[in-house]
Design an enzyme around this catalytic site. Structure first.
Site, PDB file in Angstrom:
ATOM      1  N   GLN A 152       0.794  -1.136   0.051  1.00  0.00           N
ATOM      2  CA  GLN A 152       0.237   0.323   0.274  1.00  0.00           C
ATOM      3  C   GLN A 152       1.135   1.501  -0.432  1.00  0.00           C
ATOM      4  OE1 GLN A 152      -2.975  -0.279   0.039  1.00  0.00           O
ATOM      5  NE2 GLN A 152      -4.125   1.550  -0.141  1.00  0.00           N
ATOM      6  N   VAL A 181      -6.015   6.871  -3.411  1.00  0.00           N
ATOM      7  CA  VAL A 181      -5.761   5.277  -3.111  1.00  0.00           C
ATOM      8  C   VAL A 181      -6.028   5.767  -1.365  1.00  0.00           C
ATOM      9  CG1 VAL A 181      -3.854   4.230  -2.986  1.00  0.00           C
ATOM     10  CG2 VAL A 181      -4.515   5.658  -4.939  1.00  0.00           C
ATOM     11  N   ALA A 182      -6.324   4.674  -1.031  1.00  0.00           N
ATOM     12  CA  ALA A 182      -6.571   5.020   0.315  1.00  0.00           C
ATOM     13  C   ALA A 182      -4.648   4.841   1.509  1.00  0.00           C
ATOM     14  CB  ALA A 182      -7.005   3.453   0.912  1.00  0.00           C
ATOM     15  N   GLU A 244     -19.542   0.230  -3.840  1.00  0.00           N
ATOM     16  CA  GLU A 244     -18.376  -0.703  -4.766  1.00  0.00           C
ATOM     17  C   GLU A 244     -19.003  -2.413  -4.717  1.00  0.00           C
ATOM     18  OE1 GLU A 244     -13.571   0.831  -3.395  1.00  0.00           O
ATOM     19  OE2 GLU A 244     -14.020  -0.943  -2.466  1.00  0.00           O
ATOM     20  N   HIS A 247     -16.736  -4.721  -3.543  1.00  0.00           N
ATOM     21  CA  HIS A 247     -15.760  -5.643  -2.460  1.00  0.00           C
ATOM     22  C   HIS A 247     -17.115  -5.878  -1.989  1.00  0.00           C
ATOM     23  CE1 HIS A 247     -12.497  -4.079  -0.195  1.00  0.00           C
ATOM     24  NE2 HIS A 247     -13.283  -4.084   0.892  1.00  0.00           N
TER      25      HIS A 247
END
Ligand SMILES: [Zn+2]
Length: 273
Positions: A152, A181-182, A244, A247
């Site tokens: 990440q 982006v997380a 989402e 997900h």
């Protein structure tokens, strides 16, 4: 003799007292398993877009303050009725509750046939769900699973670098990067309990997949296997993440049934909105 016994007893009490006192002083985490210290607000995050980002680049961004959270990874079930975030299947990972790199790296994963990994504890229910879908004629594909902290960091820094390349300052690039982006620690894919699923006839990560019978089957049946639609369309204000439909998150059959039946999200179920 009596005085000597009394003196020894007194000494013993003093020793016990100091041992207990030093345990509390040296370990301030006693009595709590999770801090509630928020990091910067993460706007609507399409975490799936992270997985498609493979551009290279390096920056000196340090996305997480390592002191922000602490989670009990024992997986021990809690007694009592109320759901508890320290149950392994109910772990919350979002921008307000980022996970520590150490915890993320300690997760025991198992590889799926396609090479992606998930927490070994969800391997069976996930495969049962995929197999049962297959029996209905629905071919589902897991396209994202467990993601390490370092991965990440790499994805996040790549995104920041991309903004730097087109002229943004480091600070601007960091702020813009967070919108797509997380931040490391905040992605639910760190838990190993979340997967992105598409179907062979529709592999775009967008709302278009809602028209597919495969995804409709997932929406109707995922809770039987312990999974939930983690980011429903009407809960973005709570989850901080857009709808989402790809997900899915494992929370166990009991929690999944209640969450899906009541049309609530995990934060609401845990009382942590
Ligand atoms: Zn995802």
């Amino acid at each position: 003799m009596k005085n000597k016994v009394q003196f020894m007893l007194c000494e013993l009490i003093m020793v016990v007292f100091f041992v207990m006192l030093s345990a509390v002083v040296l370990n301030p985490s006693i009595g709590h398993t999770l801090t509630d210290e928020p990091i910067d607000k993460l706007p609507m995050n399409n975490s799936a877009s992270v997985s498609s980002d493979s551009t290279s680049g390096t920056t000196s961004v340090s996305p997480q303050d390592s002191s922000t959270s602490e989670i009990d990874s024992s997986g021990a079930s809690q007694t009592g009725d109320s759901p508890n975030i320290s149950d392994w299947n109910l772990i919350l990972a979002n921008d307000k509750h980022p996970l520590e790199a150490e915890f993320i790296d300690s997760i025991q994963t198992k590889k799926l046939p396609n090479g992606l990994s998930v927490d070994e504890r969800i391997y069976e229910p996930l495969n049962k769900m995929l197999d049962d879908a297959e029996k209905q004629g629905y071919h589902l594909i897991v396209c994202s699973g467990y993601r390490s902290y370092d991965k990440q960091v790499e994805l996040f820094n790549n995104r920041v670098q991309r903004y730097r390349d087109v002229g943004y300052t480091q600070e601007e690039a960091y702020e813009k990067g967070k919108t797509s982006v997380a931040l490391p620690g905040a992605s639910e894919h760190h838990t190993g309990l979340a997967v992105d699923i598409v179907c062979s006839s529709y592999q775009n990560l967008d709302d278009g997949m809602m028209s597919r019978p495969e995804i409709k089957w997932l929406y109707a049946n995922c809770q039987k296997y312990g999974f939930i639609v983690r980011y429903p369309s009407d809960k973005s204000d709570i989850t901080g993440i857009i709808h989402e439909p790809w997900h899915y998150r494992y929370v166990g059959v009991e929690a999944a049934t209640e969450i899906m039946d009541k049309d609530i999200c995990l934060e609401e179920y845990l009382g942590m909105t």
